[in-house]
Design an enzyme around this catalytic site. Structure first.
Site, PDB file in Angstrom:
ATOM      1  N   LEU A  87       0.850  -1.418   0.164  1.00 50.26           N
ATOM      2  CA  LEU A  87      -0.023  -0.166   0.022  1.00 50.26           C
ATOM      3  C   LEU A  87       0.944   1.409   0.026  1.00 50.26           C
ATOM      4  O   LEU A  87       0.408   2.364  -0.183  1.00 50.26           O
ATOM      5  CB  LEU A  87      -1.183  -0.154   1.271  1.00 50.26           C
ATOM      6  N   HIS A 234     -19.009   3.469  19.792  1.00 53.29           N
ATOM      7  CA  HIS A 234     -20.225   2.630  19.855  1.00 53.29           C
ATOM      8  C   HIS A 234     -21.121   3.048  20.922  1.00 53.29           C
ATOM      9  O   HIS A 234     -22.587   3.179  20.808  1.00 53.29           O
ATOM     10  CB  HIS A 234     -19.852   1.232  20.341  1.00 53.29           C
TER      11      HIS A 234
END
EC number: 1.1.1.49
Length: 487
Positions: A87, A234
């Protein structure tokens, strides 16, 4: 609807443990659009067939009826292929572009299941080789940064390559069926809305507990901790779902506008509230289900002097007319007494008591997220009276109505990642987080991080297999309340 779904980090833990099984279930349920291709990207040198064999070997670890049989996997495997990439090297992206150019698709999804430190590089390179076309969508896994500045930097870099409508910041809790039913409960029924406010609700508790420790993720957890891993994303998303005002419609931005208002209305921290209303803990050695387990500092990859928190409990309020004065309690931790996640809405007692209510009991609505998925409504009822006893002075008994979504709708319902992946493929942003939401959440969390950086006390120890440090119970007890297991 032909599509290419590219997994950066295609040989990583999240892909084989969560994402590939979710895609297989969509394939099995016949909800995965036809004409799809799933491309794994990784550093290993392997062929398409070797990648398929690797995924198949991982699928053999899937338990129960979710494991594909050989015929099912053979059909699913025909969708899989592999591209070797480094990458950090531009020429690798040219190889990916060449693979994508092999066929015409309606859209391409780039799923970044990599370290967040690579997000900027990947987006810049995708733009440099022309892979950021209008038909491209990009999915970003958490954690998106480690503080407000790094979050802004990532969002800025991604925003230079893609428009906001192309960016899907994923939070798998928003894909859980029980969270979807929370929205349905609130905005699809007239029953609770008149009660969903400060006049009728005494407190709200959000619990996200795990029995497991950090396992093999000690190195990751050392730089993250429970606050970044669970609370900033969350827990705050669940809080928004509970507390938000009804949106004007079900469109993505209407929903996310209301969530943003909640985050902006959270009370800002002061030195006193940081000291009294935020508890951090770290698990020590103990027994879980009769098995001895090590403390956090004995886990692989963890410093013996680590001050990383594995538990957080906090108290906050929302400064608006609906919720003023109502405490919201959040707690999350590893190596706790059981694996469960639930939201508890505790209602105020009746204004004038004519019956003898059970001591310590209140009317409450419990929304179960895991492992059970459903709703419980806790009420009081009068049983059969003793002879000679009239209704006056009768003692009420607690009863509850239990709606188990798995039993009601079937256990083969759509899982969190399955739902979210299908939404990405359909271009639905409702269950994904907007950049300004993320920034506001980081802005609220940062004072806690700064406070801990200068706090000499460190995390409070708690024995593995318990519900966290006693300071958590003391914090909520100061308001006259307790956690559900303490009743």
């Amino acid at each position: 609807m032909a599509f290419d779904l590219v997994f950066f980090g295609g040989t990583g833990d999240l892909v084989w443990r969560k994402l590939m099984p979710a895609l297989f279930q969509a394939f099995r349920h016949d909800t995965l659009p036809e004409g799809g291709r799933i491309i794994g990207v990784g550093r290993d040198d392997m062929t398409d067939e070797q990648y398929r064999q690797q995924i198949q070997s991982r699928f053999e670890q899937v338990e129960g009826d979710k494991r594909p049989n050989p015929e099912e996997f053979a059909r699913f495997a025909s969708l899989l292929c592999y591209v070797r990439m480094d990458l950090s090297k531009p020429e690798s992206y040219a190889a990916l572009a060449s693979r994508l150019a092999e066929r015409e698709t309606d859209h391409v999804v780039m799923y970044l299941s990599t370290a967040p430190s690579l997000f900027t590089t990947v987006c810049e390179q995708l733009a440099a080789c022309g892979l950021n076309t209008p038909k491209t969508r990009i999915v970003l896994e958490k954690p998106l940064g480690h503080d407000l500045a790094s979050n802004r930097a990532i969002n800025h870099a991604v925003g230079k390559a893609f428009k906001e409508q192309q960016i899907f910041r994923i939070d798998h809790y928003l894909g859980k069926p029980a969270v979807q039913n929370l929205f349905a409960l609130r905005f699809g029924n007239a029953l609770f809305e008149p009660l969903w406010r400060r006049e009728h609700i005494a407190n709200i508790q959000i619990t996200m507990a795990e029995e497991l420790g950090v396992e093999k993720r000690g190195g990751f957890y050392e730089t993250t901790g429970a606050l970044r891993d669970m609370v900033q994303n969350h827990a705050l998303q669940l809080l928004c779902a509970i507390a938000m005002e009804p949106p004007i419609n079900a469109h993505a931005d209407a929903i996310r506008d209301e969530k943003l208002k909640v985050l902006r209305a959270l009370k800002r921290w002061t030195p006193d509230t940081l000291s009294q209303h935020v508890i951090r803990g770290q698990y020590s050695a103990g027994n879980v289900e009769g098995k001895a387990v090590p403390g956090y500092r004995e886990e692989p990859g963890v410093s013996p002097q680590s001050c990383t928190e594995t538990f957080v409990a906090l108290r906050t309020e929302i400064s608006n007319w609906r919720w003023a004065g109502v405490p919201f309690y959040i707690r999350t931790g590893k190596r706790m007494a059981s694996r469960e996640a639930h939201i508890e809405i505790n209602f105020r007692p009746t204004p004038h008591e004519i019956f003898k209510s059970p001591v310590g009991q209140v009317n409450k609505l419990v929304i179960h997220l895991q492992p059970k998925d459903g709703l419980e409504l806790h009420l009081f009822a009068q049983g059969q009276s003793k002879r000679g006893q009239g209704s006056g002075g009768a003692t009420l008994s607690p009863v509850h109505l239990d709606l188990d979504f798995d039993k009601r709708f079937g256990s083969e319902r759509v899982g969190a990642y399955e739902r979210l992946l299908l939404d990405v493929l359909d271009g639905r942003l409702n269950l994904f987080v907007r950049s300004d939401e993320q920034e506001e959440a980081w802005r609220w969390v940062e004072p806690i991080l700064r406070h801990w950086s200068t706090d000499t006390i460190g995390p409070r120890p708690y024995t593995a297999g318990t519900w966290g440090p006693s300071a958590s119970s003391a914090m909520i007890a100061r308001d006259g309340f307790c956690w559900s297991e303490e009743i």
